[in-house]
Design an enzyme around this catalytic site. Structure first.
Site, PDB file in Angstrom:
ATOM      1  N   HIS A 253      -6.534  62.433  23.454  1.00 30.30           N
ATOM      2  CA  HIS A 253      -6.140  63.795  23.102  1.00 30.30           C
ATOM      3  C   HIS A 253      -5.645  63.836  21.668  1.00 30.30           C
ATOM      4  O   HIS A 253      -5.049  62.867  21.196  1.00 30.30           O
ATOM      5  CB  HIS A 253      -5.034  64.304  24.037  1.00 30.30           C
ATOM      6  N   GLU A 308      -8.702  67.334  31.460  1.00 28.45           N
ATOM      7  CA  GLU A 308     -10.054  67.586  31.948  1.00 28.45           C
ATOM      8  C   GLU A 308     -10.436  66.662  33.099  1.00 28.45           C
ATOM      9  O   GLU A 308     -11.276  67.001  33.920  1.00 28.45           O
ATOM     10  CB  GLU A 308     -11.075  67.445  30.807  1.00 28.45           C
TER      11      GLU A 308
HETATM   12  N1  COA Z   1     -13.032  57.030  24.897  1.00 31.84           N
HETATM   13  C1  COA Z   1     -13.163  55.938  24.113  1.00 31.84           C
HETATM   14  N2  COA Z   1     -12.561  55.829  22.910  1.00 31.84           N
HETATM   15  C2  COA Z   1     -11.826  56.883  22.488  1.00 31.84           C
HETATM   16  C3  COA Z   1     -11.655  58.029  23.279  1.00 31.84           C
HETATM   17  C4  COA Z   1     -12.298  58.081  24.519  1.00 31.84           C
HETATM   18  N3  COA Z   1     -12.193  59.147  25.315  1.00 31.84           N
HETATM   19  N4  COA Z   1     -10.864  58.908  22.601  1.00 31.84           N
HETATM   20  C5  COA Z   1     -10.567  58.332  21.428  1.00 31.84           C
HETATM   21  N5  COA Z   1     -11.139  57.093  21.358  1.00 31.84           N
HETATM   22  C6  COA Z   1     -11.026  56.148  20.268  1.00 31.84           C
HETATM   23  C7  COA Z   1     -11.970  56.532  19.126  1.00 31.84           C
HETATM   24  O1  COA Z   1     -13.236  55.907  19.268  1.00 31.84           O
HETATM   25  C8  COA Z   1     -11.226  56.037  17.921  1.00 31.84           C
HETATM   26  O2  COA Z   1     -11.454  54.667  17.789  1.00 31.84           O
HETATM   27  P1  COA Z   1     -11.671  53.978  16.339  1.00 31.84           P
HETATM   28  O3  COA Z   1     -10.405  54.274  15.586  1.00 31.84           O
HETATM   29  O4  COA Z   1     -11.898  52.544  16.664  1.00 31.84           O
HETATM   30  O5  COA Z   1     -12.857  54.680  15.749  1.00 31.84           O
HETATM   31  C9  COA Z   1      -9.751  56.246  18.290  1.00 31.84           C
HETATM   32  O6  COA Z   1      -9.703  56.238  19.723  1.00 31.84           O
HETATM   33  C10 COA Z   1      -9.167  57.551  17.761  1.00 31.84           C
HETATM   34  O7  COA Z   1     -10.051  58.608  18.100  1.00 31.84           O
HETATM   35  P2  COA Z   1     -10.092  60.027  17.339  1.00 31.84           P
HETATM   36  O8  COA Z   1     -11.469  60.587  17.448  1.00 31.84           O
HETATM   37  O9  COA Z   1      -9.495  59.897  15.969  1.00 31.84           O
HETATM   38  O10 COA Z   1      -9.107  60.897  18.196  1.00 31.84           O
HETATM   39  P3  COA Z   1      -9.011  62.475  18.128  1.00 31.84           P
HETATM   40  O11 COA Z   1      -7.579  62.815  18.264  1.00 31.84           O
HETATM   41  O12 COA Z   1      -9.707  63.052  16.957  1.00 31.84           O
HETATM   42  O13 COA Z   1      -9.867  62.908  19.395  1.00 31.84           O
HETATM   43  C11 COA Z   1     -10.528  63.724  21.502  1.00 31.84           C
HETATM   44  C12 COA Z   1      -9.365  63.523  20.509  1.00 31.84           C
HETATM   45  C13 COA Z   1     -10.021  64.472  22.725  1.00 31.84           C
HETATM   46  C14 COA Z   1     -11.639  64.572  20.844  1.00 31.84           C
HETATM   47  C15 COA Z   1     -11.086  62.339  21.909  1.00 31.84           C
HETATM   48  O14 COA Z   1     -10.062  61.573  22.498  1.00 31.84           O
HETATM   49  C16 COA Z   1     -12.304  62.438  22.828  1.00 31.84           C
HETATM   50  O15 COA Z   1     -13.427  62.583  22.336  1.00 31.84           O
HETATM   51  N6  COA Z   1     -12.103  62.367  24.187  1.00 31.84           N
HETATM   52  C17 COA Z   1     -13.194  62.461  25.112  1.00 31.84           C
HETATM   53  C18 COA Z   1     -13.557  63.930  25.368  1.00 31.84           C
HETATM   54  C19 COA Z   1     -12.500  64.653  26.183  1.00 31.84           C
HETATM   55  O16 COA Z   1     -12.018  64.171  27.197  1.00 31.84           O
HETATM   56  N7  COA Z   1     -12.159  65.870  25.699  1.00 31.84           N
HETATM   57  C20 COA Z   1     -11.182  66.722  26.359  1.00 31.84           C
HETATM   58  C21 COA Z   1      -9.946  66.867  25.526  1.00 31.84           C
HETATM   59  S1  COA Z   1      -8.673  67.755  26.365  1.00 31.84           S
END
Ligand code: COA
Length: 372
Positions: A253, A308
């Site tokens: 998140h 979710e």
């Molecule tokens: N599965 C695997 N790895 C994940 C992950 C997940 N669900 N969420 C984050 N990571 C990892 C990323 O690959 C990244 O790794 P890296 O630094 O080695 O590249 C690190 O954690 C940080 O991720 P980042 O994209 O910077 O986090 P964010 O705050 O921008 O993203 C979300 C937040 C929600 C978009 C992200 O966690 C995600 O895509 N989750 C899956 C989709 C989901 O469940 N969405 C509903 C949100 S309520």
């Protein structure tokens, strides 16, 4: 290109920028806490109804006798829904219904409590009617005795919903009702700040929520669990997915650095639903393995279960098809969007930020060769 001399701070995606003030909800990402008007989400889910919570969001008052029933659809809304082609996305249908409703109600600024109640009550009837029309069935008139969640299930199926399913969906509505300055709520506030009407604000919000980065994850959680199939296959499946650089749906998140309090509240709800037992057993087993593997891969980044993940369990448990999940989220979020629109209008200043120019430096058409 012009080198910008503008030294004012800029944050991509407005991350970390305070872009407003609100008294509606507090999202405490560091400690995994969410409060509506000061009340923790877990208490609201255990002791409240969506109608009470919606009134709380709109007015700040807790009313024991708060009630919301699904609204009767007007001719223009039904005509709009009937005109949609087969296979229309449910979010497009809901947005179209809200637009037709706004036109027929001739809404004007500022947004009012009555408008917020009426729009929030119209949305479930519109979504249920759409789902039936797409199956070649006639819409069902709302039952004035039922609350919003039960009334939605009734209008979807034409049968009285069982009480645990209605209660579980009501709990989901509470959890999904509001969440600070997310993209769709911010969109609703930007539109309201121009002194446009409430239906326009909610149409824009639905458009923002439709994007997969905001409202699409629960559908993908379901397909992920289907692919995993059984707890025994989870470890290998997750390892291979992470090795391919894929994200696990329902985890991580932007704001929460702790277990998402909404996921905790919904897990409690899902555990109380008899018919989700088999599916929930898989979800819980997969969650444990996923959390362990995410912690191993990202020791410096807290990656926990998000809302979710258990949304998928609850919505699946009440019998909704995954194609309706995002629009069900949108329906529940009507209370939050409209509360924010009212709050924006109560101390309005048009939201009009600045942008840093990084394009061509000044030049003249006179320097171009004259065409023959
Ligand atoms: N599965 C695997 N790895 C994940 C992950 C997940 N669900 N969420 C984050 N990571 C990892 C990323 O690959 C990244 O790794 P890296 O630094 O080695 O590249 C690190 O954690 C940080 O991720 P980042 O994209 O910077 O986090 P964010 O705050 O921008 O993203 C979300 C937040 C929600 C978009 C992200 O966690 C995600 O895509 N989750 C899956 C989709 C989901 O469940 N969405 C509903 C949100 S309520």
């Amino acid at each position: 290109m012009e080198t910008s001399t503008d030294t004012r701070p800029y944050s991509a995606g407005l991350e970390g920028v305070i872009a407003g003030e609100t008294a509606i909800a507090k999202v405490d990402g560091q400690n995994g806490r969410l409060m509506y008007r000061g009340y923790p989400i877990v208490e609201l889910v255990r002791h409240g109804t969506y109608a009470q919570v919606a009134e709380l969001l709109w007015t700040g008052e807790w009313r024991e006798d708060a009630a919301l029933h699904c609204g009767t659809l007007t001719g223009p809304v039904l005509a709009a829904l009937r005109s949609l082609p087969d296979g229309t996305n449910a979010m497009d249908a809901l947005r179209s219904a809200v637009s037709a409703w706004g036109a027929s109600e001739r809404l004007t600024y500022p947004p009012t409590l009555e408008q917020a109640r009426a729009l929030t009550a119209m949305a479930p009837s519109a979504l249920a009617a759409f789902a039936r029309l797409q199956q070649g069935l006639d819409p069902v008139e709302p039952d004035a005795e039922l609350g919003l969640a039960a009334g939605f299930l009734y209008q979807l199926t034409g049968e009285a919903p069982d009480a645990p399913a209605a209660r579980a969906l009501d709990a989901y509505f509470i959890v999904a009702a509001e969440h600070g300055f997310n993209a769709s709520t911010f969109t609703a506030r930007v539109i309201t700040s121009t002194q446009s009407d409430l239906a326009s604000a909610v149409c824009g919000a639905i458009g923002a929520l439709k994007g997969p980065l905001h409202g699409g994850a629960p559908t993908e959680v379901v397909s992920q669990l289907h692919k995993i199939g059984s707890p025994e296959r989870a470890e290998q499946w997750i390892r291979e997915a992470l090795d391919r650089g894929e994200r696990l749906m329902g985890f991580g998140h932007r704001v929460y650095r702790a277990y998402d309090p909404r996921a905790a509240a919904l897990r409690e709800v899902a555990e109380g639903m008899g018919n989700t037992a088999e599916w929930l057993r898989l979800a819980v087993a997969v969650e444990d393995i996923a959390l362990r593997m995410l912690a191993e891969r990202h020791p410096d980044r807290v990656l926990k279960t998000n809302v979710e993940y258990y949304t998928a369990a609850v919505l699946q448990g009440v019998g909704l098809p995954p194609s309706l999940f995002p629009a069900t989220f949108a329906m529940a979020r009507h209370a939050g969007w409209t509360a924010h629109a009212i709050e924006q209008a109560s101390a309005n200043r048009i939201i009009r930020p600045d942008v840093r120019y990084i394009g061509e430096a000044e030049r003249s058409l006179a320097t171009l060769a004259t065409p023959a």
